[in-house]
Design a protein around this motif. Structure first.
Motif, mmCIF file in Angstrom:
data_model
loop_
_atom_site.group_PDB
_atom_site.id
_atom_site.type_symbol
_atom_site.label_atom_id
_atom_site.label_comp_id
_atom_site.label_asym_id
_atom_site.label_seq_id
_atom_site.Cartn_x
_atom_site.Cartn_y
_atom_site.Cartn_z
ATOM 1 N N GLY A 181 0.965 -1.208 -0.095
ATOM 2 C CA GLY A 181 0.052 0.148 -0.121
ATOM 3 C C GLY A 181 0.812 1.374 -0.025
ATOM 4 O O GLY A 181 2.086 1.171 0.635
ATOM 5 N N ASP A 204 -2.778 -0.953 -2.849
ATOM 6 C CA ASP A 204 -3.766 -0.291 -2.147
ATOM 7 C C ASP A 204 -3.252 1.135 -2.047
ATOM 8 O O ASP A 204 -2.093 1.612 -1.674
ATOM 9 C CB ASP A 204 -3.922 -0.930 -0.789
ATOM 10 N N SER A 259 -7.096 -0.739 -4.991
ATOM 11 C CA SER A 259 -7.807 -0.096 -3.936
ATOM 12 C C SER A 259 -7.527 1.576 -3.877
ATOM 13 O O SER A 259 -6.180 1.723 -3.891
ATOM 14 C CB SER A 259 -7.920 -0.173 -2.410
ATOM 15 N N ARG A 288 -12.165 3.571 -2.323
ATOM 16 C CA ARG A 288 -12.038 3.967 -1.004
ATOM 17 C C ARG A 288 -12.696 5.268 -0.823
ATOM 18 O O ARG A 288 -12.670 6.055 -1.604
ATOM 19 C CB ARG A 288 -10.795 3.938 -0.694
ATOM 20 N N ASP A 302 -9.369 1.932 5.774
ATOM 21 C CA ASP A 302 -8.216 0.837 5.633
ATOM 22 C C ASP A 302 -8.593 -0.659 5.826
ATOM 23 O O ASP A 302 -8.053 -1.538 5.171
ATOM 24 C CB ASP A 302 -7.132 1.267 6.840
ATOM 25 N N ALA A 305 -10.513 -1.917 2.824
ATOM 26 C CA ALA A 305 -9.555 -2.307 1.669
ATOM 27 C C ALA A 305 -8.733 -3.424 2.018
ATOM 28 O O ALA A 305 -8.078 -4.179 0.893
ATOM 29 C CB ALA A 305 -8.403 -0.906 1.614
ATOM 30 N N GLY A 309 -8.526 -6.941 -0.246
ATOM 31 C CA GLY A 309 -7.217 -7.439 -0.784
ATOM 32 C C GLY A 309 -6.997 -9.013 -0.456
ATOM 33 O O GLY A 309 -6.412 -9.849 -1.322
#
Length: 321
Positions: A181, A204, A259, A288, A302, A305, A309
Motif C-alpha cells: 500500500g 492499495d 484499492s 475507497r 483501511d 481495503a 485485498g
C-alpha cells in the motif's frame, strides 16, 4: 492550473476518476532499463540469516532476518511461517508505506500463507544505510540519476525478498503473491512486471502514479518534497519517468486488485486511478472513501481495503474472470 499556483484538491468526483487521463509517456528504453535492473539484482541466490524469533501468532512463527540488499548493504525483513507447514498453500511478499515497519503486519497474512515483509533500504533503524529514513529525504535520495535512485533499490529488494522466502519456505512458490500500500503499492507496480514468479497482486492507494499529474498539486506525502525539489533540479524530472507506477503498470499481465481513494491528502487520487487504468491484464477496483486519513473514518477505510485485498488473493482462479 498554472505552475505558480498548483492544484491543492484532494477529493475528486468518482465519475472523473473513472475517466482515464492522458497516460504518461514512456521513456524509449524503459523496458531495457528495468530488465537490466532485474538481471543485476533479481536473479541468483541471496544471502540471509535469522537474527531473532519473535512472539508467535496463533497461526504463525515469526522470524526477523537480515538479507543482502540490492543496495549492497544489510536489509531487514520479517518472515511469518505457518506452524503447520504442511498446510502452506501460498506465499506473500508484503510492501509497506513510507512510515516503514518495525514489526510484521500479521493481519495481512492468512493461516495458509508463508509471508516475507521486507523493509525498504534505509527504512529500518537496525540496518545502517546510505539512504535516509525520513520519507521527504528518502524520496529524493539518488534522484539525480536513474541508476542511483532509492526507488530502484526498493523495487529490487521486492525481488530479493521473494527469493529469500522461496529459499526458506519452498512451498510458498506454489502461488506467490504481492500486497503493498501507498509507497509499497507504487514500488510493487514497478517491481512486478519483471518477475514472473508472482501470481497476483494487491495495490492499495498506490503512490508514484502519473508524475505529470501528481506533481501539479501540493500534498502531505513524499510527493511534496519532489515537487519542491524539481524547480531547482529540473534534470531530475526525466529520472522520475523510469519510476512511474502507471507506466510500469502497463507491463503487468498478472491479475491485480487496486484499492483507490477519491479523497487522499498524501497521494493524489488521480495518480492512484492512473495505476488502475494502466493495467492491461485481469484487474479489479475497489473505491475507497478516503486514504491516508487518521481517525475512525480512515481506520474503517483501511480495514475494508485490507479485507478486499485478502479476499482477492484467496479467490479461486475461475472466479477472477
Amino acid at each position: 492550473m498554472n505552475h505558480d499556483h498548483p492544484e491543492e484538491l484532494t477529493e475528486y468526483a468518482l465519475s472523473a476518476l473513472l475517466t482515464p487521463l492522458a497516460p504518461p509517456v514512456d521513456p524509449p528504453d524503459f523496458d531495457e532499463f528495468w530488465r537490466a535492473t532485474f538481471d543485476d539484482f533479481g536473479s541468483g541466490a541471496v544471502c540471509w540469516e535469522v537474527v531473532d524469533e519473535g512472539e508467535p501468532t496463533e497461526t504463525h512463527r515469526v522470524l526477523e532476518i537480515r538479507f543482502r540488499s540490492s543496495a549492497d548493504e544489510q536489509a531487514a525483513a520479517y518472515v511469518m511461517v505457518p506452524r503447520s507447514e504442511e498446510r502452506i498453500r501460498r506465499g506473500l511478499v508484503v510492501g509497506h508505506g513510507y512510515g516503514g515497519r518495525t514489526a510484521p503486519d500479521a493481519d495481512r497474512v492468512p493461516a495458509d500463507t508463508a509471508a516475507i515483509l521486507p523493509c525498504a533500504p534505509g527504512t529500518h533503524a537496525g540496518t545502517p544505510s546510505r539512504f535516509p529514513a525520513d520519507p521527504s529525504a528518502h524520496v529524493l535520495a539518488g534522484i539525480a540519476q536513474r541508476d542511483t535512485y532509492s526507488h530502484r533499490f526498493a523495487a529490487a529488494d521486492i525481488w530479493r525478498a521473494a527469493t529469500v522466502l522461496l529459499d526458506m519456505v519452498p512451498a510458498a512458490g506454489a502461488a506467490l503473491d504481492f500486497s503493498g500500500g501507498s509507497f509499497g503499492g507504487g514500488i510493487g507496480a514497478m517491481a512486478l512486471p519483471w518477475d514472473r514468479r508472482f501470481r497476483r497482486a494487491v495495490l492499495d492507494v498506490p503512490s508514484f502514479g502519473n508524475h505529470a499529474v501528481r506533481l501539479t498539486r501540493r500534498c502531505t506525502g513524499s510527493g511534496e518534497a519532489v515537487r519542491q525539489h524539481l524547480p531547482q533540479h529540473p534534470e531530475a524530472r526525466a529520472v522520475l519517468d523510469y519510476y512511474d507506477a502507471a507506466i510500469a503498470a502497463r507491463r503487468l499481465r498478472i491479475p491485480v486488485h487496486v484499492s483507490a481513494a477519491v479523497l487522499d491528502p498524501a497521494v493524489d487520487p488521480r495518480g492512484q486511478f492512473a495505476v488502475y487504468h494502466a493495467l492491461t491484464g485481469p484487474k479489479r477496483l475497489s473505491v475507497r472513501a478516503n486514504g491516508h486519513l487518521d481517525g475512525p473514518s480512515g481506520a474503517k477505510s483501511d480495514a475494508l481495503a485490507l479485507q478486499d485485498g485478502i479476499d482477492f488473493l484467496a479467490l479461486p482462479d475461475d472466479r477472477l474472470a
